[in-house]
Motif scaffolding. Structure first.
Motif, mmCIF file in Angstrom:
data_model
loop_
_atom_site.group_PDB
_atom_site.id
_atom_site.type_symbol
_atom_site.label_atom_id
_atom_site.label_comp_id
_atom_site.label_asym_id
_atom_site.label_seq_id
_atom_site.Cartn_x
_atom_site.Cartn_y
_atom_site.Cartn_z
ATOM 1 N N GLU A 177 -0.224 24.221 -0.565
ATOM 2 C CA GLU A 177 1.216 24.425 -0.468
ATOM 3 C C GLU A 177 1.918 23.300 0.286
ATOM 4 O OE1 GLU A 177 2.564 26.898 -2.167
ATOM 5 O OE2 GLU A 177 0.500 27.375 -2.775
ATOM 6 N N CYS A 178 1.225 22.197 0.528
ATOM 7 C CA CYS A 178 1.791 21.092 1.312
ATOM 8 C C CYS A 178 3.115 20.619 0.709
ATOM 9 C CB CYS A 178 0.804 19.923 1.372
ATOM 10 S SG CYS A 178 1.393 18.524 2.353
ATOM 11 N N THR A 179 4.154 20.559 1.538
ATOM 12 C CA THR A 179 5.481 20.147 1.067
ATOM 13 C C THR A 179 5.686 18.642 1.158
ATOM 14 O OG1 THR A 179 6.382 20.577 3.276
ATOM 15 C CG2 THR A 179 6.539 22.359 1.641
ATOM 16 N N GLY A 180 4.703 17.932 1.719
ATOM 17 C CA GLY A 180 4.750 16.485 1.709
ATOM 18 C C GLY A 180 5.416 15.865 2.921
ATOM 19 N N SER A 181 5.151 14.590 3.078
ATOM 20 C CA SER A 181 5.770 13.769 4.117
ATOM 21 C C SER A 181 5.757 12.344 3.608
ATOM 22 C CB SER A 181 4.986 13.866 5.434
ATOM 23 O OG SER A 181 3.735 13.196 5.311
ATOM 24 N N LEU A 182 6.416 11.464 4.325
ATOM 25 C CA LEU A 182 6.351 10.062 3.930
ATOM 26 C C LEU A 182 4.924 9.545 4.029
ATOM 27 C CD1 LEU A 182 9.648 8.706 5.491
ATOM 28 C CD2 LEU A 182 9.086 8.836 3.073
ATOM 29 N N GLY A 183 4.155 10.092 4.980
ATOM 30 C CA GLY A 183 2.765 9.681 5.115
ATOM 31 C C GLY A 183 1.933 10.023 3.894
ATOM 32 N N THR A 184 2.155 11.207 3.302
ATOM 33 C CA THR A 184 1.410 11.571 2.090
ATOM 34 C C THR A 184 1.830 10.689 0.921
ATOM 35 O OG1 THR A 184 2.973 13.270 1.280
ATOM 36 C CG2 THR A 184 1.324 13.976 2.885
ATOM 37 N N ALA A 185 3.115 10.435 0.810
ATOM 38 C CA ALA A 185 3.623 9.634 -0.309
ATOM 39 C C ALA A 185 3.156 8.186 -0.222
ATOM 40 C CB ALA A 185 5.147 9.704 -0.351
ATOM 41 N N ILE A 186 3.067 7.660 0.998
ATOM 42 C CA ILE A 186 2.576 6.287 1.178
ATOM 43 C C ILE A 186 1.135 6.183 0.701
ATOM 44 C CG2 ILE A 186 1.925 4.563 2.910
ATOM 45 C CD1 ILE A 186 4.396 5.469 4.524
ATOM 46 N N SER A 187 0.311 7.167 1.072
ATOM 47 C CA SER A 187 -1.095 7.140 0.656
ATOM 48 C C SER A 187 -1.214 7.050 -0.861
ATOM 49 C CB SER A 187 -1.818 8.400 1.146
ATOM 50 O OG SER A 187 -1.910 8.423 2.555
ATOM 51 N N GLU A 188 -0.429 7.847 -1.554
ATOM 52 C CA GLU A 188 -0.505 7.850 -3.016
ATOM 53 C C GLU A 188 0.012 6.543 -3.608
ATOM 54 O OE1 GLU A 188 -0.524 11.694 -5.137
ATOM 55 O OE2 GLU A 188 1.147 12.155 -3.772
ATOM 56 N N ALA A 189 1.105 6.029 -3.048
ATOM 57 C CA ALA A 189 1.687 4.800 -3.589
ATOM 58 C C ALA A 189 0.760 3.607 -3.391
ATOM 59 C CB ALA A 189 3.041 4.533 -2.931
ATOM 60 N N VAL A 190 0.107 3.525 -2.233
ATOM 61 C CA VAL A 190 -0.822 2.421 -1.978
ATOM 62 C C VAL A 190 -2.012 2.504 -2.935
ATOM 63 C CG1 VAL A 190 -2.433 1.417 -0.313
ATOM 64 C CG2 VAL A 190 -0.143 2.095 0.424
ATOM 65 N N GLU A 191 -2.552 3.707 -3.104
ATOM 66 C CA GLU A 191 -3.676 3.877 -4.030
ATOM 67 C C GLU A 191 -3.293 3.442 -5.436
ATOM 68 O OE1 GLU A 191 -6.040 7.543 -6.136
ATOM 69 O OE2 GLU A 191 -5.667 7.730 -3.979
ATOM 70 N N ARG A 192 -2.125 3.841 -5.895
ATOM 71 C CA ARG A 192 -1.684 3.471 -7.239
ATOM 72 C C ARG A 192 -1.551 1.947 -7.366
ATOM 73 N NH1 ARG A 192 1.182 6.527 -10.815
ATOM 74 N NH2 ARG A 192 -0.325 8.110 -10.149
ATOM 75 N N ALA A 193 -0.995 1.304 -6.357
ATOM 76 C CA ALA A 193 -0.808 -0.154 -6.408
ATOM 77 C C ALA A 193 -2.138 -0.883 -6.483
ATOM 78 C CB ALA A 193 -0.022 -0.618 -5.183
#
Length: 466
Positions: free
Chosen positions: A209-225
């Motif tokens: 149920e995690c609603t997210g944070s900038l920290g979670t979004a950064i992790s995903e964006a770096v992995e994608r890059a």
């Protein structure tokens, strides 16, 4: 002198000429007596340009790690776009002054006159350009409230880059129109955490149920890059990093020049603080004057939400920039990379850490920090909107609230201080939050010590360092 008399001297708004737009960004680190601690890799090793070049465009890596070069020339393709929406106006808040009955002069630098509605475009154009110039085809990023994602979408479209945006899930749901603007510019927007990355899957496995944070979004964006074929992907960040504070110095440099034309100098400079880039950019030339003794008594106040209080209740330590613990480590005030702000917090500024530059200035006593409740922030936002005809972003309204409080102190003491604050953007896509406030449904969440301790527990132990 009454406000009416003063109005004959100072305009409500002053626009510099186009040829007065700064042609170089100012690097405040060059004038800091003690530099911010260096970026480090997870093993504690000091990061080099080669270490971080797989993540960021190389020119940005060089700007990130350079503590000594005072000015970086703005590339002409970036200047060309700056001229489309800059200089931004410096405004005198006469109506607010009169309503408060204060002898203070209140000025604000308004950065909302572009499609993103905020200051974020200043760095987005620079970061997208450097990626384009390096031959990068795909860029990724995170966004919270959506202003950074919107700005980078606009910049990516201008330079013909493919863009993936990971948007904090609760903001994705609360602010659909920001997502719509990003998609209009051709970006792909994914709510974070998501099942589309290994980092996202790991976070969701621990908390579905995690609603997210900038920290979670950064992790995903770096992995994608890092997984774009042919090494053609790079990650771009909208705040926190030294390079972003550098680009945002255009705000402070223009403010400095405009106030000089009015024969004014601020006694107090105020900005909202989430990751610290707009605040660091606004204060840069004025802080230089404090550091070199030209204006030693200027006060600088960073304003953050009580629900995400890194500067006021965080610890000064090396921490990961992301929740997935994949990014380099920065020495900063932090709540811990695992800290997740309350989903009830609608005012933005949701990052767990703070700019290393801003953190160092705070740690060394050159600036102050205050944490404020979001219901007070929205009350100040609506008061400002009724008087100054701009509906401010909730983030910006943190600075408005503190400016009002400082002006009220001047009313009590009779001191005619000059106050400058950053109005970083508009709030026209934040109407869900305004609606909740107007209905009395917006709540103030202040983390308990126990909640903060859970975040602090995620700060890494680095042998021989901390």
């Amino acid at each position: 002198m009454s406000s009416e008399e003063t109005a004959t001297k100072d305009p409500y708004r002053i626009y510099l000429r186009e040829d007065q737009i700064p042609t170089a960004w100012y690097n405040l680190r060059a004038d800091m007596p003690e530099k911010p601690d260096p970026m480090r890799l997870p093993n504690g090793k000091v990061a080099t340009v080669d270490d971080i070049a797989p993540v960021f465009a190389r020119a940005l890596c060089e700007q990130e790690l350079d503590d000594d070069t005072p000015y970086f020339k703005i590339p002409e393709p970036v200047m060309e776009m700056y001229r489309v929406y800059r200089p931004s106006p410096l405004c005198r808040a006469y109506n607010l002054e009169r309503a408060l009955g204060t002898p203070a002069k209140i000025y604000y630098k308004f950065e909302g006159n572009n499609t993103s509605g905020s200051h974020k475009l200043n760095s987005a154009l620079a970061q997208a350009y450097y990626a384009y110039a390096e031959g990068i085809t795909n860029i990724t990023t995170e966004t919270g409230a959506g202003q950074w994602g919107t700005a980078l979408s606009e910049a990516a479209a201008h330079y013909g880059l493919d863009l993936d945006v990971f948007m904090v899930k609760c903001s994705y749901e609360q602010k659909p129109f920001r997502r719509n603007v990003m998609e209009t510019f051709g970006a792909r927007v994914t709510p974070s955490p998501s099942p589309t990355t290994e980092a996202g899957k790991k976070i969701l496995a621990a908390d579905p149920e995690c609603t997210g944070s900038l920290g979670t979004a950064i992790s995903e964006a770096v992995e994608r890059a890092l997984n774009v074929p042919g090494n053609k992907g790079r990650y771009q960040l909208g705040s926190v990093l030294n390079q972003v504070v550098l680009h945002q110095s255009v705000i402070g440099l223009e403010s400095y020049e405009a106030l000089a034309e009015l024969g004014e100098y601020p006694d107090i400079v105020i900005g909202c603080c989430g990751g610290g880039s707009n605040f660091g950019g606004l204060i840069a030339p004025f802080m230089r004057d404090k550091l070199n003794g030209t204006h030693p008594n200027t006060r600088f106040i960073g304003v953050e939400p009580a629900s995400c209080p890194s500067l006021t209740r965080g610890v000064y330590a090396y921490d990961f920039a992301d929740t997935g613990q994949t990014c380099p480590l920065c020495k900063m005030y932090t709540l811990g990379n695992g800290f997740i702000p309350s989903p009830d917090h609608a005012g933005g500024l949701r990052y767990h850490g703070m700019s290393p530059i801003v953190s160092k200035l705070k740690h060394d006593g050159y600036m102050e920090a205050v944490a404020v409740k979001q219901t007070d922030v929205f009350a100040a936002a609506e008061q400002f909107a009724k008087l100054e005809t701009i509906l401010p972003a909730p983030e910006s309204s943190h600075a408005i609230l503190q400016a009002i409080r400082e002006a009220e102190k001047c009313r009590e003491t009779g001191e005619a201080k000059t106050i400058l604050f950053g109005l970083t953007g508009t709030g026209y896509f934040d109407m869900v939050a305004y609606d909740k406030y107007n209905k009395g449904e917006l709540e103030d969440h202040i983390p308990t010590d126990e909640e903060l301790e859970a975040g602090f527990a995620t700060i890494p132990h680095i042998p021989g360092l901390q």
